[in-house]
Design a protein around this motif. Structure first.
Motif, short mmCIF file in Angstrom:
data_model
loop_
_atom_site.label_atom_id
_atom_site.label_comp_id
_atom_site.label_asym_id
_atom_site.label_seq_id
_atom_site.Cartn_x
_atom_site.Cartn_y
_atom_site.Cartn_z
N ASN A 120 90.51 -15.88 -42.72
CA ASN A 120 90.83 -17.29 -42.72
C ASN A 120 89.74 -18.21 -42.92
N PHE A 121 90.29 -19.53 -43.88
CA PHE A 121 89.32 -20.45 -44.11
C PHE A 121 90.03 -21.69 -44.15
N HIS A 122 89.31 -22.78 -44.60
CA HIS A 122 89.86 -23.99 -44.71
C HIS A 122 89.56 -24.71 -45.90
N ILE A 123 90.40 -25.52 -46.64
CA ILE A 123 90.09 -26.37 -48.00
C ILE A 123 90.05 -27.74 -47.00
N VAL A 124 88.84 -28.59 -47.52
CA VAL A 124 89.11 -29.75 -46.74
C VAL A 124 88.88 -31.01 -48.21
N PHE A 125 89.93 -31.76 -48.23
CA PHE A 125 89.91 -32.78 -49.42
C PHE A 125 89.62 -33.97 -48.84
N ARG A 126 88.77 -34.96 -49.54
CA ARG A 126 88.55 -36.47 -49.28
C ARG A 126 88.76 -36.98 -50.49
N PHE A 134 86.00 -31.89 -52.46
CA PHE A 134 86.75 -30.89 -51.63
C PHE A 134 85.43 -29.77 -51.44
N ARG A 135 85.71 -29.18 -50.46
CA ARG A 135 84.74 -27.96 -50.17
C ARG A 135 85.75 -26.96 -49.35
N TYR A 136 85.00 -25.58 -49.42
CA TYR A 136 85.45 -24.57 -48.50
C TYR A 136 85.02 -24.60 -47.24
N GLU A 137 85.65 -24.20 -45.92
CA GLU A 137 84.81 -24.11 -44.59
C GLU A 137 85.45 -22.69 -44.14
N PHE A 138 84.56 -21.91 -43.67
CA PHE A 138 84.84 -20.46 -43.14
C PHE A 138 84.35 -20.36 -41.76
N PRO A 139 85.48 -20.31 -40.79
CA PRO A 139 84.93 -20.21 -39.41
C PRO A 139 84.57 -18.87 -39.17
N ASP A 232 71.93 -24.25 -48.76
CA ASP A 232 71.90 -22.72 -48.52
C ASP A 232 73.07 -22.11 -49.21
N TYR A 233 73.16 -22.45 -50.59
CA TYR A 233 74.15 -22.17 -51.51
C TYR A 233 73.58 -21.94 -53.06
N ALA A 234 74.28 -21.23 -53.77
CA ALA A 234 73.95 -21.43 -55.10
C ALA A 234 74.17 -22.76 -56.02
N GLY A 235 73.38 -23.00 -56.75
CA GLY A 235 73.78 -24.13 -57.71
C GLY A 235 75.09 -23.80 -58.55
N MET A 236 75.92 -24.72 -58.70
CA MET A 236 77.21 -24.47 -59.62
C MET A 236 77.00 -24.73 -61.01
N THR A 237 77.35 -24.00 -61.87
CA THR A 237 77.52 -24.50 -63.60
C THR A 237 79.13 -24.41 -63.63
N LEU A 238 79.45 -24.86 -64.81
CA LEU A 238 80.89 -24.81 -64.96
C LEU A 238 81.09 -23.89 -66.37
N ALA A 264 79.31 -16.03 -41.51
CA ALA A 264 80.22 -16.95 -41.00
C ALA A 264 79.62 -17.56 -39.60
N PRO A 265 79.78 -18.77 -39.35
CA PRO A 265 80.46 -19.69 -40.17
C PRO A 265 79.67 -20.33 -41.21
N PHE A 266 80.31 -20.85 -42.24
CA PHE A 266 79.51 -21.50 -43.25
C PHE A 266 80.54 -22.43 -44.25
N VAL A 267 79.98 -23.25 -44.80
CA VAL A 267 80.62 -24.19 -45.79
C VAL A 267 79.93 -24.22 -46.96
#
Length: 691
Positions: A120-126, A134-139, A232-238, A264-267
């Protein structure tokens, strides 16, 4: 400072479509101009974004690939949603403006797998008025126990047209490229990728681009894609699909194929899309910093925004050297004193000294890089402790320089000692550098390992009251809100390229593009203020493609809380144009984009923090621009003394770059000033209330 945070019930639509139940949730920005739709399509999460009633991001899917686990994002159900509204105002300790409005509506979608491991995970939109994040959150959960290794994040950004794009290749090590302007369908990162063209390791994994990536639609809507709170994550290219007009996130990995290793947990960082119908609104937006956490390190009054000088341009002009053995060493006690005296006389806050420490003779040699620098041992002709005390007596401070030559593991072993030394000597800022391939081998500048290293420098800096100006950095993602000792960084093809031989000088359109791309990420240590653009007598046939008036305007148009006066002292002494550099502020009450278009021109006005002084700057590309400055932003009823520095009638960036008109007049709100800009030109204006 007033803070207002409250909860509200938002409006969400739910629709059943055919045999498959498809539940859609809609989130609006506070002004209702932006709408984000989320839905599950056959168990796959997807989103869309509309602006002013027209779709800007079409249906785009989301998911992850893991090592030793099945793909996540194929068989999901919504287990619940949460809604939230925030409306607050917070104060920057330094920045483009004092007060920042942080207003958004939020939707949290909780998702579960319907089969398999049951993750399970969450997607949070602002949704903000200036874009979405938006980001992903993993409990914490049994299905993700132990190490979690992400081999790819699969966030899509599907476009609705073949937009005009300003882009650089998705290099895993360096951002120091010229921007290409093209249709999206014409992006070819490999054409711009030249292995060995930079001192840093250069690696391009696919036809991808780096962020911020700015676009303009045929309808005149501006979009900029980036990320916020990279921790604590990798940079994103597109990675681009020029046929289907789409992009998908491609994280920077390492030689072992690992993109992110976590537990986990991580975002994840926020994936961001700034949206505007006026180009200047992209620059004025504070969405990126708003998506970061509030200040975690407390009082940073020990750092003061400042203009600084430095022993730096000498070396790029081959006038002096970084190393001691050459016999023409720049970082000597006597030469540094000359800079400190000049800084004190003219009101500058600091002096950067490069080449002060032992090891520069072999700093680029592969077999030596990991052993040479200890960041505490000066050359015999440089008395660090004496100079730190001398600077203090003059009301100036030394700016430390730590070039790691990419030997990051060695630097980490010596950071505590090096930062203790700065604290002991009252040195409150350091310019860090990471030229060369990263040691340990197999890591890249923009990967998770280095992201965490850059974070360590901020933490050490906070511990020892040192502000960090990163060169060869990870891109800025708004961390300066959480760690306001992250004062500036390079991450751009900077002024030094203009001093190097061959075709190094950047074209006139470069900075009018940078302002609408790289500067959206955060402050830039571009090092302006070159009042000798010909570079004579030190460089032959290699003029910078700029005018003196444009160099002055850069102090307003290209933002940093530390601004260098980068030229040699000899070109400042007795030069009337230097008066603007002395007078211009570096910390702002408010900032306004008066006019501009990516790649063409930019005009900005900024009010000095804590005063009624205003400063205006302009710059243009290779095309001259007739321009009349409207003073509608001034305070009603106040008379100002305007001092204007503008291109002269005969100014030309190649043949006559130093020609400048300097005039003074009284003005009030609503008046106009003619500030026509020559090719590759600009202007600067100071507006001080009449006493």
């Amino acid at each position: 400072m007033k803070h207002l945070i409250y909860l509200a019930v938002l409006c969400f639509g739910m629709a059943a479509c055919g045999e498959n139940q498809q539940t859609r949730y809609s989130l609006q920005s506070p002004d209702s101009e932006i709408v984000v739709d989320f839905e599950l399509i056959d168990g796959r999460p997807a989103y869309r974004v509309a602006f002013q009633g027209k779709e800007q991001i079409s249906t785009s899917f989301m998911g992850f690939e893991f090592q030793d686990q099945p793909e996540l994002g194929l068989n999901l159900e919504v287990s619940g949603v949460d809604q939230n509204t925030v409306n607050e105002t917070w104060e920057m300790p330094w920045g483009e403006q004092r007060e920042v409005a942080n207003q958004y509506n939020e939707l949290r979608v909780r998702l579960n797998e319907t089969s398999g491991a049951g993750r399970n995970f969450h997607i949070v939109f602002r949704a903000f008025n200036d874009g979405i994040g938006f980001r992903y959150e993993f409990p914490k959960q049994e299905a993700l126990s132990g190490d979690v290794i992400i081999t790819e994040e699969k966030t899509e950004f599907n476009l609705t047209g073949d937009h005009k794009v300003w882009w650089i290749p998705g290099d895993w090590d360096i951002y120091e490229y010229l921007y290409t302007t093209s249709k999206f369908s014409e992006i070819n990162a490999y054409e711009q990728f030249i292995p060995g063209d930079h001192l840093g390791q250069v690696y391009l994994h696919s036809n991808a681009v780096n962020t911020p990536l700015t676009m303009k639609t045929d309808d005149g809507i501006y979009l900029s894609f980036h990320e916020a709170d990279l921790t604590d994550y990798a940079g994103m290219t597109l990675k681009v699909d020029t046929t289907n007009l789409s992009m998908v996130s491609e994280l920077v990995g390492n030689a072992a194929g690992i993109k992110v290793k976590t537990t986990a947990p991580f975002v994840t960082p926020w994936r961001t899309v700034q949206i505007a119908d006026r180009a200047g609104d992209l620059i004025e937006s504070k969405m990126i910093v708003n998506l970061n956490d509030p200040n975690e390190i407390g009082d940073v009054s020990w750092f003061k925004p400042m203009k600084y000088l430095g022993i730096w341009w000498d070396m790029h002009l081959n006038r002096r050297t970084w190393d001691y053995a050459s016999g023409n060493h720049g970082a000597t006690t006597e030469y540094t004193k000359e800079f400190l005296d000049f800084a004190a006389e003219h009101g500058f806050g600091g002096v950067l000294v490069e080449g002060w420490n032992t090891g520069w003779e072999t700093w680029t040699e592969p077999d030596m890089r990991d052993t040479i620098f200890d960041f505490t041992t000066p050359y015999p002709d440089y008395d660090l402790e004496y100079l730190a005390n001398y600077a203090k007596s003059k009301g100036v401070q030394i700016i430390m320089h730590h070039e790691t030559s990419g030997a990051v593991a060695r630097y980490e072993e010596r950071m505590d000692t090096a930062y203790q030394l700065m604290n002991k000597l009252g040195i409150h800022s350091v310019k860090t550098g990471y030229v060369g391939t990263i040691i340990p081998e197999g890591e890249y500048h923009h990967g998770q390992w280095m992201v965490n290293h850059y974070q360590k420098t901020l933490e050490y800096g906070a511990k020892y009251k040192v502000a960090i100006n990163m060169h060869e950095p990870i891109k800025a993602t708004g961390k300066r809100r959480t760690y306001p000792n992250a004062i500036s960084r390079e991450g751009v093809r900077g002024q030094e390229y203009n001093a190097w031989a061959g075709e190094g000088a950047s074209p006139p359109e470069h900075l009018p593009i940078v302002a609408f791309t790289r500067m959206l990420a955060g402050p830039i240590d571009y090092t302006p203020g070159i009042l000798n653009p010909s570079l004579l007598p030190y460089k032959e046939n290699h003029p910078i493609k700029t005018t003196v008036a444009q160099q002055l305007g850069l102090y307003v148009t290209i933002y940093s809380p530390i601004q260098m006066a980068a030229d040699l002292l000899e070109f400042y002494r007795g030069n009337p144009a230097f008066e603007f550099i002395k007078e211009v502020a570096v910390d702002w009450e408010q900032s306004k984009v008066l006019d501009g278009e990516p790649g063409d021109f930019l005009v900005m006005a900024r009010q000095e923090r804590g005063s009624e002084n205003w400063f205006v700057g302009g710059m243009t590309d290779e095309n001259p621009l007739d321009y009349t400055l409207q003073l509608d932003f001034l305070t009603e009823g106040t008379t100002y003394i305007a001092k204007i520095y503008r291109d002269a009638a005969d100014t030309h960036y190649l043949d006559n770059p130093t020609a400048i008109d300097i005039l003074e007049m009284e003005v009030t709100k609503g008046d106009e000033i003619l500030v026509n800009m020559a090719a590759a030109g600009g202007f600067a204006v100071s507006l001080l209330p009449k006493e």
